[in-house]
Enzyme design. Structure first.
Site, PDB file in Angstrom:
ATOM      1  N   HIS A   1      24.096  -4.692 -20.344  1.00  0.00           N
ATOM      2  CA  HIS A   1      22.643  -4.886 -20.342  1.00  0.00           C
ATOM      3  C   HIS A   1      22.123  -4.781 -21.764  1.00  0.00           C
ATOM      4  O   HIS A   1      22.871  -4.479 -22.710  1.00  0.00           O
ATOM      5  CB  HIS A   1      21.944  -3.866 -19.431  1.00  0.00           C
ATOM      6  CG  HIS A   1      22.250  -2.432 -19.769  1.00  0.00           C
ATOM      7  ND1 HIS A   1      21.752  -1.792 -20.884  1.00  0.00           N
ATOM      8  CD2 HIS A   1      23.007  -1.517 -19.116  1.00  0.00           C
ATOM      9  CE1 HIS A   1      22.192  -0.534 -20.903  1.00  0.00           C
ATOM     10  NE2 HIS A   1      22.962  -0.342 -19.845  1.00  0.00           N
TER      11      HIS A   1
ATOM     12  N   HIS B   1      21.349  -1.081 -11.003  1.00  0.00           N
ATOM     13  CA  HIS B   1      20.102  -0.901 -10.268  1.00  0.00           C
ATOM     14  C   HIS B   1      20.348  -0.333  -8.870  1.00  0.00           C
ATOM     15  O   HIS B   1      19.655  -0.675  -7.911  1.00  0.00           O
ATOM     16  CB  HIS B   1      19.322  -2.217 -10.190  1.00  0.00           C
ATOM     17  CG  HIS B   1      18.698  -2.613 -11.493  1.00  0.00           C
ATOM     18  ND1 HIS B   1      18.050  -3.819 -11.679  1.00  0.00           N
ATOM     19  CD2 HIS B   1      18.610  -1.963 -12.672  1.00  0.00           C
ATOM     20  CE1 HIS B   1      17.603  -3.883 -12.919  1.00  0.00           C
ATOM     21  NE2 HIS B   1      17.932  -2.774 -13.535  1.00  0.00           N
TER      22      HIS B   1
ATOM     23  N   HIS C   1      13.913  -2.074 -24.364  1.00  0.00           N
ATOM     24  CA  HIS C   1      12.798  -2.860 -23.833  1.00  0.00           C
ATOM     25  C   HIS C   1      11.489  -2.150 -24.168  1.00  0.00           C
ATOM     26  O   HIS C   1      11.447  -0.939 -24.393  1.00  0.00           O
ATOM     27  CB  HIS C   1      12.929  -3.076 -22.319  1.00  0.00           C
ATOM     28  CG  HIS C   1      12.992  -1.805 -21.509  1.00  0.00           C
ATOM     29  ND1 HIS C   1      11.866  -1.090 -21.156  1.00  0.00           N
ATOM     30  CD2 HIS C   1      14.039  -1.127 -20.987  1.00  0.00           C
ATOM     31  CE1 HIS C   1      12.227  -0.029 -20.441  1.00  0.00           C
ATOM     32  NE2 HIS C   1      13.541  -0.021 -20.335  1.00  0.00           N
TER      33      HIS C   1
ATOM     34  N   GLU D   1      19.501   7.102 -22.095  1.00  0.00           N
ATOM     35  CA  GLU D   1      18.278   6.347 -22.402  1.00  0.00           C
ATOM     36  C   GLU D   1      17.184   7.300 -22.859  1.00  0.00           C
ATOM     37  O   GLU D   1      16.849   8.263 -22.184  1.00  0.00           O
ATOM     38  CB  GLU D   1      17.816   5.570 -21.167  1.00  0.00           C
ATOM     39  CG  GLU D   1      16.544   4.781 -21.376  1.00  0.00           C
ATOM     40  CD  GLU D   1      16.153   3.994 -20.138  1.00  0.00           C
ATOM     41  OE1 GLU D   1      15.440   2.999 -20.284  1.00  0.00           O
ATOM     42  OE2 GLU D   1      16.567   4.387 -19.028  1.00  0.00           O
TER      43      GLU D   1
ATOM     44  N   ASP E   1      18.554   7.644 -13.679  1.00  0.00           N
ATOM     45  CA  ASP E   1      17.596   6.803 -14.398  1.00  0.00           C
ATOM     46  C   ASP E   1      16.293   6.898 -13.619  1.00  0.00           C
ATOM     47  O   ASP E   1      16.099   6.212 -12.610  1.00  0.00           O
ATOM     48  CB  ASP E   1      18.114   5.368 -14.463  1.00  0.00           C
ATOM     49  CG  ASP E   1      17.239   4.462 -15.310  1.00  0.00           C
ATOM     50  OD1 ASP E   1      16.091   4.834 -15.607  1.00  0.00           O
ATOM     51  OD2 ASP E   1      17.710   3.368 -15.677  1.00  0.00           O
TER      52      ASP E   1
ATOM     53  N   GLU F   1      18.921   2.462 -25.080  1.00  0.00           N
ATOM     54  CA  GLU F   1      19.676   2.882 -23.897  1.00  0.00           C
ATOM     55  C   GLU F   1      21.046   2.212 -23.779  1.00  0.00           C
ATOM     56  O   GLU F   1      21.260   1.385 -22.891  1.00  0.00           O
ATOM     57  CB  GLU F   1      18.859   2.601 -22.627  1.00  0.00           C
ATOM     58  CG  GLU F   1      18.296   1.178 -22.544  1.00  0.00           C
ATOM     59  CD  GLU F   1      17.623   0.905 -21.222  1.00  0.00           C
ATOM     60  OE1 GLU F   1      18.274   1.043 -20.169  1.00  0.00           O
ATOM     61  OE2 GLU F   1      16.434   0.551 -21.253  1.00  0.00           O
TER      62      GLU F   1
ATOM     63  N   HIS G   1       8.816  -2.168 -18.052  1.00  0.00           N
ATOM     64  CA  HIS G   1       9.372  -3.236 -18.867  1.00  0.00           C
ATOM     65  C   HIS G   1       8.193  -4.095 -19.317  1.00  0.00           C
ATOM     66  O   HIS G   1       7.956  -5.174 -18.789  1.00  0.00           O
ATOM     67  CB  HIS G   1      10.387  -4.071 -18.084  1.00  0.00           C
ATOM     68  CG  HIS G   1      11.721  -3.422 -17.939  1.00  0.00           C
ATOM     69  ND1 HIS G   1      12.856  -3.878 -18.562  1.00  0.00           N
ATOM     70  CD2 HIS G   1      12.117  -2.325 -17.259  1.00  0.00           C
ATOM     71  CE1 HIS G   1      13.891  -3.102 -18.271  1.00  0.00           C
ATOM     72  NE2 HIS G   1      13.460  -2.143 -17.461  1.00  0.00           N
TER      73      HIS G   1
ATOM     74  N   ASP H   1      10.629   6.041 -19.272  1.00  0.00           N
ATOM     75  CA  ASP H   1      11.919   5.531 -18.792  1.00  0.00           C
ATOM     76  C   ASP H   1      13.017   6.363 -19.442  1.00  0.00           C
ATOM     77  O   ASP H   1      13.226   6.275 -20.660  1.00  0.00           O
ATOM     78  CB  ASP H   1      12.066   4.057 -19.158  1.00  0.00           C
ATOM     79  CG  ASP H   1      13.199   3.373 -18.390  1.00  0.00           C
ATOM     80  OD1 ASP H   1      13.905   4.062 -17.635  1.00  0.00           O
ATOM     81  OD2 ASP H   1      13.370   2.147 -18.556  1.00  0.00           O
TER      82      ASP H   1
ATOM     83  N   ASP I   1       0.821  -1.211   0.000  1.00  0.00           N
ATOM     84  CA  ASP I   1       0.000   0.000   0.000  1.00  0.00           C
ATOM     85  C   ASP I   1       0.857   1.264   0.000  1.00  0.00           C
ATOM     86  O   ASP I   1       0.368   2.350   0.293  1.00  0.00           O
ATOM     87  CB  ASP I   1      -0.918  -0.005   1.237  1.00  0.00           C
ATOM     88  CG  ASP I   1      -2.062   0.994   1.094  1.00  0.00           C
ATOM     89  OD1 ASP I   1      -2.433   1.291  -0.040  1.00  0.00           O
ATOM     90  OD2 ASP I   1      -2.550   1.480   2.129  1.00  0.00           O
TER      91      ASP I   1
ATOM     92  N   TYR J   1      29.993   0.898 -18.266  1.00  0.00           N
ATOM     93  CA  TYR J   1      30.176   0.965 -16.817  1.00  0.00           C
ATOM     94  C   TYR J   1      31.541   0.385 -16.468  1.00  0.00           C
ATOM     95  O   TYR J   1      31.760  -0.825 -16.645  1.00  0.00           O
ATOM     96  CB  TYR J   1      29.057   0.204 -16.096  1.00  0.00           C
ATOM     97  CG  TYR J   1      27.696   0.548 -16.655  1.00  0.00           C
ATOM     98  CD1 TYR J   1      26.983   1.641 -16.181  1.00  0.00           C
ATOM     99  CD2 TYR J   1      27.154  -0.198 -17.703  1.00  0.00           C
ATOM    100  CE1 TYR J   1      25.758   1.983 -16.725  1.00  0.00           C
ATOM    101  CE2 TYR J   1      25.929   0.136 -18.248  1.00  0.00           C
ATOM    102  CZ  TYR J   1      25.231   1.228 -17.761  1.00  0.00           C
ATOM    103  OH  TYR J   1      24.016   1.571 -18.316  1.00  0.00           O
TER     104      TYR J   1
ATOM    105  N   ARG K   1      25.170   6.144 -19.001  1.00  0.00           N
ATOM    106  CA  ARG K   1      24.012   5.577 -19.695  1.00  0.00           C
ATOM    107  C   ARG K   1      23.195   6.727 -20.272  1.00  0.00           C
ATOM    108  O   ARG K   1      22.987   7.735 -19.596  1.00  0.00           O
ATOM    109  CB  ARG K   1      23.156   4.716 -18.762  1.00  0.00           C
ATOM    110  CG  ARG K   1      21.930   4.124 -19.441  1.00  0.00           C
ATOM    111  CD  ARG K   1      21.324   2.956 -18.674  1.00  0.00           C
ATOM    112  NE  ARG K   1      20.772   3.281 -17.377  1.00  0.00           N
ATOM    113  CZ  ARG K   1      21.334   2.946 -16.223  1.00  0.00           C
ATOM    114  NH1 ARG K   1      22.494   2.297 -16.193  1.00  0.00           N
ATOM    115  NH2 ARG K   1      20.766   3.274 -15.072  1.00  0.00           N
TER     116      ARG K   1
END
Length: 457
Positions: free
Chosen positions: A381, A279, A385, A425, A296, A410, A392, A307, A69, A414, A423
């Site tokens: 990566h 991430h 997508h 994107e 990102d 994107e 995604h 995105d 929630d 790294y 990056r």
């Protein structure tokens, strides 16, 4: 005035309930920018055409509780795609037409939305809900028939033939399913004839959702425009001593005041070494002069995602090495864009017309790491997508790209050893003529544009 006149002759209690429900529906309409009922109906018919004469049974999740929630109740993507209905606990039955054959009686297409019975005590906490007994339920929801959820078993018994097929989100180990509890109850209640087979509806839903209609693309555009504004604000604010969390909060504020309900995914604001962690989500660092920042982050507008990623120098100027890597990443995106051909290019890594391969090959043949090795191994990566109701979105990556498809491009490099992550994107869609359109066109891309924006010129 008309509402007040309709209440004359009724009890005060009845009038209060009618007015409250009217306010609820008005609020629901304004909270999410819902498409026309005809759009959702067309999607249900499109799904029915893929059911091979079977039926689809899709459930909305119950009211959010506990950790789920955090941002309030969010409809299930597939259920919302087919109905545009944002309330919890409902079910949708889509029945494909069947011709008369081998003694089986012909059956016309039909659709039923099942709404849970109203609960006055619960509504004190969650607000008034629409019930199936409301005379305008079908008009409001846009579904041909609206029934009480209590009647679901009865309707299934009447509709399902022996040895029929039910498409639903079949519960599987490790895969979340809204149908697990209600499907189990219906099976125990003998709602399905002996010999009923259950097929997973999710692959079919992924295929119909891959091509967006104009209304969907407009909602993605609104999410994207709000997110672009957030990136502008962040880039102008970044300087040494600012924290990653401040920028994350700023971006969420900026897209929130432009109508986004929530982040489309956990925002990533990583500086220095954190820029190399794909991430990274702690957002706990402090910007240091000389570092890069990877942002990102994007919002979700009326459940549709965007995105976007931008990489900027904390000090406002790229170092020579940062600029070298940045330009390689940007150019790899440009060559992928230039290689795009509608009806031919794909997002899959291994197909002959893969856009990923074009970008990877560029990165791997331009520049070196500190050991003189090619940079391809630092692009870890995928290139793209699908984007839609999910950031995604599910879909077949081998399908040739064509009109109505929305996706990212994107590329990234790294290099943890150098604390250097880049990056870039952007959001794209294919227009009706087959042209690739960059939805993030207004957001600076080149190193010069980034530096100019950071200098507030």
């Amino acid at each position: 005035m008309q509402q007040r006149n309709r209440c004359r002759g009724n009890s005060l209690k009845t009038c209060v309930v009618v007015l409250a429900l009217g306010c609820l529906l008005a609020q629901a309409a304004s909270a999410l920018e819902r498409q026309a009922n005809s759009d959702y109906h067309a999607r249900r018919e499109k799904l029915a055409a893929k059911l091979n004469g079977g039926v689809a049974l899709i459930f909305a999740p119950p009211e959010a509780e506990g950790p789920n929630d955090l941002y309030g109740y969010r409809p299930d993507n597939n259920f919302y795609y087919l109905t545009g209905w944002p309330e919890p606990g409902a079910a949708l039955l889509v029945v494909a037409a069947l011709p008369e054959k081998d003694g089986v009686t012909a059956r016309a297409y039909s659709e039923i939305l099942f709404l849970p019975s109203r609960n006055a005590s619960q509504e004190r906490w969650t607000g008034p809900k629409l019930g199936a007994d409301d005379p305008k339920a079908s008009q409001l929801t846009g579904v041909d028939r609206v029934e009480s959820l209590d009647n679901l078993r009865t309707e299934l018994v009447k509709i399902l033939p022996a040895r029929g097929t039910v498409y639903t989100d079949v519960p599987a180990a490790g895969v979340p399913s809204n149908s697990a509890t209600p499907l189990g109850w219906l099976q125990n209640a003998n709602a399905f004839p002996v010999g009923t087979s259950y097929n997973d509806v999710r692959p079919l839903m992924a295929s119909v959702r891959t091509v967006k209609d104009p209304g969907e693309i407009e909602l993605v555009r609104k999410a994207t425009n709000a997110s672009i504004a957030a990136h502008f604000a962040a880039i102008r604010t970044i300087k040494p001593g600012i924290t990653e969390r401040e920028i994350s909060a700023l971006m969420q504020y900026e897209w929130g005041k432009r109508g986004c309900e929530r982040p489309a995914y956990a925002p990533i604001v990583g500086s220095g070494f954190n820029s190399t962690v794909l991430h990274y989500s702690d957002d706990s660092g402090t910007f240091q002069s000389g570092d890069l920042v990877v942002m990102d982050a994007a919002g979700e507008y009326s459940l549709y995602a965007s995105d976007i990623t931008r990489t900027v120098p904390v000090s406002g100027k790229f170092t020579a090495r940062q600029r070298e890597i940045y330009d390689i990443v940007l150019e790899s995106q440009k060559v992928a864009i230039a290689a795009f051909q509608a009806g031919k290019s794909t997002l899959q890594r291994t197909t002959p017309d893969s856009l990923y391969k074009v970008a990877y090959d560029y990165i791997n043949t331009h520049g070196k790491d500190s050991h003189g090795e090619p940079l391809g191994k630092y692009f870890i990566h995928g290139l793209s997508h699908w984007v839609g109701l999910n950031v995604h979105d599910d879909g077949d990556y081998s399908v040739p790209l064509g009109p109505g498809m929305v996706f990212t491009i994107e590329p990234g490099i790294y290099i943890p050893e150098e604390k250097l992550g880049v990056r870039i994107e952007d959001m794209f869609y294919v227009d009706p003529s087959g042209k690739l359109v960059r939805m993030t066109e207004s957001l600076p891309q080149t190193a010069e544009e980034i530096e100019r924006l950071m200098s507030h010129k």
